[in-house]
Design a protein around this motif. Structure first.
Motif, PDB file in Angstrom:
ATOM      1  N   MET A   1       0.811  -1.184   0.000  1.00 18.39           N
ATOM      2  CA  MET A   1       0.000   0.000   0.000  1.00 18.39           C
ATOM      3  C   MET A   1       0.859   1.255   0.000  1.00 18.39           C
ATOM      4  SD  MET A   1      -3.526   0.345   1.938  1.00 18.39           S
ATOM      5  CE  MET A   1      -3.750   1.778   2.947  1.00 18.39           C
ATOM      6  N   SER A   2       2.156   1.096   0.128  1.00 16.40           N
ATOM      7  CA  SER A   2       3.040   2.256   0.147  1.00 16.40           C
ATOM      8  C   SER A   2       3.089   2.945  -1.219  1.00 16.40           C
ATOM      9  CB  SER A   2       4.446   1.850   0.571  1.00 16.40           C
ATOM     10  OG  SER A   2       4.974   0.910  -0.326  1.00 16.40           O
ATOM     11  N   HIS A   4       0.518   3.921  -2.755  1.00 20.85           N
ATOM     12  CA  HIS A   4      -0.632   4.821  -2.815  1.00 20.85           C
ATOM     13  C   HIS A   4      -0.316   6.136  -2.103  1.00 20.85           C
ATOM     14  CE1 HIS A   4      -3.125   1.674  -4.419  1.00 20.85           C
ATOM     15  NE2 HIS A   4      -2.930   0.905  -3.366  1.00 20.85           N
ATOM     16  N   THR A   8      -5.214   8.182  -0.265  1.00 20.28           N
ATOM     17  CA  THR A   8      -5.762   6.891  -0.691  1.00 20.28           C
ATOM     18  C   THR A   8      -5.599   5.867   0.420  1.00 20.28           C
ATOM     19  OG1 THR A   8      -5.219   7.396  -2.993  1.00 20.28           O
ATOM     20  CG2 THR A   8      -5.652   5.079  -2.454  1.00 20.28           C
ATOM     21  N   ARG A   9      -4.439   5.857   1.070  1.00 21.54           N
ATOM     22  CA  ARG A   9      -4.226   4.921   2.185  1.00 21.54           C
ATOM     23  C   ARG A   9      -5.236   5.157   3.292  1.00 21.54           C
ATOM     24  NH1 ARG A   9       1.291   6.126   1.132  1.00 21.54           N
ATOM     25  NH2 ARG A   9       1.367   7.519   2.934  1.00 21.54           N
ATOM     26  N   LYS A  10      -5.480   6.421   3.605  1.00 24.21           N
ATOM     27  CA  LYS A  10      -6.445   6.750   4.653  1.00 24.21           C
ATOM     28  C   LYS A  10      -7.850   6.298   4.251  1.00 24.21           C
ATOM     29  CE  LYS A  10      -8.122  10.645   7.397  1.00 24.21           C
ATOM     30  NZ  LYS A  10      -8.070  12.080   7.625  1.00 24.21           N
ATOM     31  N   TYR A  12      -8.695   3.939   1.986  1.00 26.97           N
ATOM     32  CA  TYR A  12      -8.757   2.479   1.944  1.00 26.97           C
ATOM     33  C   TYR A  12      -8.801   1.887   3.353  1.00 26.97           C
ATOM     34  CZ  TYR A  12      -7.921   2.000  -3.106  1.00 26.97           C
ATOM     35  OH  TYR A  12      -8.038   2.009  -4.474  1.00 26.97           O
ATOM     36  N   SER A  13      -8.055   2.482   4.274  1.00 27.86           N
ATOM     37  CA  SER A  13      -8.059   1.968   5.650  1.00 27.86           C
ATOM     38  C   SER A  13      -9.440   2.078   6.279  1.00 27.86           C
ATOM     39  CB  SER A  13      -7.038   2.722   6.507  1.00 27.86           C
ATOM     40  OG  SER A  13      -5.734   2.423   6.072  1.00 27.86           O
ATOM     41  N   ASN A  64      -7.272  -4.422  -1.951  1.00 26.93           N
ATOM     42  CA  ASN A  64      -5.944  -4.017  -1.511  1.00 26.93           C
ATOM     43  C   ASN A  64      -5.465  -4.820  -0.299  1.00 26.93           C
ATOM     44  OD1 ASN A  64      -3.817  -1.932  -1.998  1.00 26.93           O
ATOM     45  ND2 ASN A  64      -4.237  -1.549   0.160  1.00 26.93           N
TER      46      ASN A  64
END
Length: 164
Positions: A1-2, A4, A8-10, A12-13, A64
């Protein structure tokens, strides 16, 4: 996920957390949930009124984190693709129509103060008038009109000329 962006990470989380809670309440391991469980979750979102784009983001987030199948298999699984296509057809995105406006009304006001007389008009209003007239007569896209910006890379000063 790095790979992204942080946003986007936030996103998706938070979507993964929602799916994880849903799965855990049904005694399903979210990391290895079967396709039919993922589709059941997505169908519930659809039934609750979620937009097709929201459901697609949720699907991407699950893909993901999901390790039951490879990410490409989950993203391209025929049932997932069919479900997402169906959601898009049943609930197409709503595009708010532009408010109606009258060209003759606008043009007539461009002949009044603060746009006229041009000899005493402020440069800001002359610029707005020029940009509007160029835009309305060229019927170009907004992205093409961006070339009229007065900053790099849209405006370049050379010794003998200026390039737009």
């Amino acid at each position: 996920m790095s790979s992204h962006k942080a946003s986007t990470r936030k996103l998706y989380s938070s979507k993964w957390k929602r799916f994880s809670l849903w799965a855990q309440n049904r005694n399903i391991d979210p990391f290895s949930a079967p396709i039919h469980s993922i589709l059941e979750f997505l169908a519930e979102l659809f039934q609750q009124g979620s937009a097709a784009a929201t459901i697609k983001i949720q699907h991407a987030a699950i893909s993901n984190f999901h390790i039951g199948d490879s990410v490409s298999n989950l993203m391209s699984h025929r049932l997932c693709r069919a479900f997402l296509k169906g959601a898009s057809l049943l609930r197409p995105p709503f595009k708010k129509p532009l408010f109606p406006w009258e060209l003759n009304f606008v043009l007539s006001h461009l002949t009044l103060k603060p746009f006229e007389p041009s000899s005493s008009s402020d440069l800001k209003f002359l610029s707005w008038k020029t940009i509007f007239l160029v835009a309305i007569t060229s019927a170009r896209r907004v992205s093409e009109l961006q070339a009229l910006a007065i900053k790099l890379p849209y405006l370049i000063f050379h010794k003998d000329r200026v390039s737009l």
